[in-house]
Design a protein around this motif. Structure first.
Motif, PDB file in Angstrom:
ATOM      1  N   PRO A  85      22.899  -7.835  -6.732  1.00  0.00           N
ATOM      2  CA  PRO A  85      23.051  -8.243  -8.138  1.00  0.00           C
ATOM      3  C   PRO A  85      23.542  -7.140  -9.088  1.00  0.00           C
ATOM      4  N   PRO A  86      23.050  -5.887  -9.011  1.00  0.00           N
ATOM      5  CA  PRO A  86      23.581  -4.874  -9.941  1.00  0.00           C
ATOM      6  C   PRO A  86      25.061  -4.521  -9.714  1.00  0.00           C
ATOM      7  N   ALA A  87      25.604  -4.881  -8.554  1.00  0.00           N
ATOM      8  CA  ALA A  87      26.999  -4.550  -8.239  1.00  0.00           C
ATOM      9  C   ALA A  87      27.947  -5.728  -8.472  1.00  0.00           C
ATOM     10  N   ARG A  88      27.434  -6.828  -8.950  1.00  0.00           N
ATOM     11  CA  ARG A  88      28.275  -8.018  -9.149  1.00  0.00           C
ATOM     12  C   ARG A  88      29.271  -7.795 -10.285  1.00  0.00           C
ATOM     13  N   GLY A  89      30.366  -8.549 -10.204  1.00  0.00           N
ATOM     14  CA  GLY A  89      31.391  -8.481 -11.240  1.00  0.00           C
ATOM     15  C   GLY A  89      32.361  -7.338 -11.061  1.00  0.00           C
ATOM     16  N   GLN A  90      32.285  -6.644  -9.932  1.00  0.00           N
ATOM     17  CA  GLN A  90      33.165  -5.500  -9.687  1.00  0.00           C
ATOM     18  C   GLN A  90      34.188  -5.781  -8.581  1.00  0.00           C
ATOM     19  N   LEU A 102      34.674 -21.594   5.828  1.00  0.00           N
ATOM     20  CA  LEU A 102      33.352 -21.143   5.406  1.00  0.00           C
ATOM     21  C   LEU A 102      32.590 -22.380   4.957  1.00  0.00           C
ATOM     22  N   HIS A 103      31.305 -22.221   4.709  1.00  0.00           N
ATOM     23  CA  HIS A 103      30.582 -23.310   4.058  1.00  0.00           C
ATOM     24  C   HIS A 103      29.819 -22.712   2.888  1.00  0.00           C
ATOM     25  N   THR A 104      29.751 -23.503   1.841  1.00  0.00           N
ATOM     26  CA  THR A 104      29.135 -23.037   0.609  1.00  0.00           C
ATOM     27  C   THR A 104      28.558 -24.236  -0.144  1.00  0.00           C
ATOM     28  N   THR A 105      27.894 -23.932  -1.228  1.00  0.00           N
ATOM     29  CA  THR A 105      27.218 -24.949  -2.028  1.00  0.00           C
ATOM     30  C   THR A 105      27.581 -24.766  -3.501  1.00  0.00           C
ATOM     31  N   PRO A 106      27.577 -25.842  -4.282  1.00  0.00           N
ATOM     32  CA  PRO A 106      27.822 -25.705  -5.722  1.00  0.00           C
ATOM     33  C   PRO A 106      26.817 -24.767  -6.404  1.00  0.00           C
ATOM     34  N   LEU A 107      25.657 -24.584  -5.789  1.00  0.00           N
ATOM     35  CA  LEU A 107      24.657 -23.649  -6.299  1.00  0.00           C
ATOM     36  C   LEU A 107      25.238 -22.241  -6.440  1.00  0.00           C
ATOM     37  N   MET A 108      26.177 -21.890  -5.575  1.00  0.00           N
ATOM     38  CA  MET A 108      26.827 -20.578  -5.609  1.00  0.00           C
ATOM     39  C   MET A 108      27.916 -20.618  -6.687  1.00  0.00           C
ATOM     40  N   SER A 109      27.497 -20.572  -7.934  1.00  0.00           N
ATOM     41  CA  SER A 109      28.385 -20.824  -9.067  1.00  0.00           C
ATOM     42  C   SER A 109      29.395 -19.714  -9.344  1.00  0.00           C
ATOM     43  N   VAL A 110      29.282 -18.583  -8.674  1.00  0.00           N
ATOM     44  CA  VAL A 110      30.289 -17.531  -8.787  1.00  0.00           C
ATOM     45  C   VAL A 110      31.166 -17.547  -7.530  1.00  0.00           C
ATOM     46  N   ALA A 111      30.544 -17.631  -6.372  1.00  0.00           N
ATOM     47  CA  ALA A 111      31.294 -17.583  -5.111  1.00  0.00           C
ATOM     48  C   ALA A 111      32.215 -18.788  -4.951  1.00  0.00           C
ATOM     49  N   LEU A 112      31.715 -19.986  -5.201  1.00  0.00           N
ATOM     50  CA  LEU A 112      32.531 -21.186  -4.988  1.00  0.00           C
ATOM     51  C   LEU A 112      33.819 -21.155  -5.805  1.00  0.00           C
ATOM     52  N   PRO A 113      33.773 -20.894  -7.115  1.00  0.00           N
ATOM     53  CA  PRO A 113      35.037 -20.813  -7.859  1.00  0.00           C
ATOM     54  C   PRO A 113      35.958 -19.697  -7.352  1.00  0.00           C
ATOM     55  N   MET A 114      35.382 -18.573  -6.906  1.00  0.00           N
ATOM     56  CA  MET A 114      36.203 -17.495  -6.342  1.00  0.00           C
ATOM     57  C   MET A 114      36.940 -18.000  -5.107  1.00  0.00           C
ATOM     58  N   TYR A 115      36.216 -18.688  -4.213  1.00  0.00           N
ATOM     59  CA  TYR A 115      36.867 -19.215  -3.002  1.00  0.00           C
ATOM     60  C   TYR A 115      38.003 -20.164  -3.375  1.00  0.00           C
ATOM     61  N   LEU A 116      37.774 -21.027  -4.345  1.00  0.00           N
ATOM     62  CA  LEU A 116      38.810 -21.974  -4.752  1.00  0.00           C
ATOM     63  C   LEU A 116      40.026 -21.245  -5.319  1.00  0.00           C
ATOM     64  N   ARG A 117      39.795 -20.212  -6.125  1.00  0.00           N
ATOM     65  CA  ARG A 117      40.911 -19.415  -6.665  1.00  0.00           C
ATOM     66  C   ARG A 117      41.682 -18.721  -5.556  1.00  0.00           C
ATOM     67  N   MET A 118      40.989 -18.397  -4.463  1.00  0.00           N
ATOM     68  CA  MET A 118      41.631 -17.705  -3.341  1.00  0.00           C
ATOM     69  C   MET A 118      42.354 -18.674  -2.398  1.00  0.00           C
ATOM     70  N   GLY A 119      42.326 -19.953  -2.694  1.00  0.00           N
ATOM     71  CA  GLY A 119      43.072 -20.921  -1.896  1.00  0.00           C
ATOM     72  C   GLY A 119      42.259 -21.732  -0.908  1.00  0.00           C
ATOM     73  N   PHE A 120      40.945 -21.586  -0.920  1.00  0.00           N
ATOM     74  CA  PHE A 120      40.107 -22.427  -0.070  1.00  0.00           C
ATOM     75  C   PHE A 120      39.997 -23.806  -0.738  1.00  0.00           C
TER      76      PHE A 120
END
Length: 161
Positions: free
Chosen positions: A90-95, A119-137
């Motif tokens: 958590p302290p290293a997030r956003g970098q 990969l598999h993910t959940t909407p609960l991962m509200s930072v990771a999921l949008p990142m994956y979508l931006r990356m083309g997943f």
């Protein structure tokens, strides 16, 4: 800096994994069981490659990459390489560590001659999921729920292998 996991990294990887998932504790139906599962992240090195992100000799993130022929959950196609357990302290997030670790998995999938990575993910991962979508997943299908949370299989086609 990214590097391959070493056995002496187990405690640090476990610490980061548990810290990364702790914010989701109220959302899982059985948090103690989920935390136990997350704390076993170093065991993923038995069949996959764990990659760690390190800053000043401190592990701040990790991810597991499973190649095309590695054992994987049945909801993935057996020949697909997959990304598992992307975690950032958590302290290293956003970098940008999550993106760097994901990009390294994509690089390894290309190295392995794959035409797709999943990969598999959940909407609960509200930072990771949008990142994956931006990356083309893109979402392909639902995966089994994990301790009360819906999960989905997402995949990315790999051009320019």
């Amino acid at each position: 800096m990214l590097r391959d996991y070493q056995v002496q990294d187990a405690d640090a990887v476990t610490r980061v994994a548990v810290a990364a998932f702790a914010q989701f504790a109220p959302h899982y139906s059985d948090w103690p069981a989920m935390a136990d599962n997350v704390s076993r992240m170093p065991e993923l090195s038995e069949h996959g490659e764990i990659i760690v992100a390190e800053v000043e000799r401190r592990i701040v993130g990790a991810v597991a990459y499973f190649g095309p022929q590695a054992p994987k959950p049945a909801f993935f196609e057996p020949e697909w390489p997959i990304i598992r357990m992307l975690v950032v302290d958590p302290p290293a997030r956003g970098q940008g560590f999550g993106r760097l670790l994901t990009e390294e998995c994509i690089r390894r999938a290309r190295r392995d001659g794959a035409s797709i990575i999943a990969l598999h993910t959940t909407p609960l991962m509200s930072v990771a999921l949008p990142m994956y979508l931006r990356m083309g997943f893109a979402k392909l299908r639902d995966a089994p729920d994990i301790r009360g949370q819906p999960y989905a299989v997402c995949a990315k086609a790999l051009e320019g292998r």
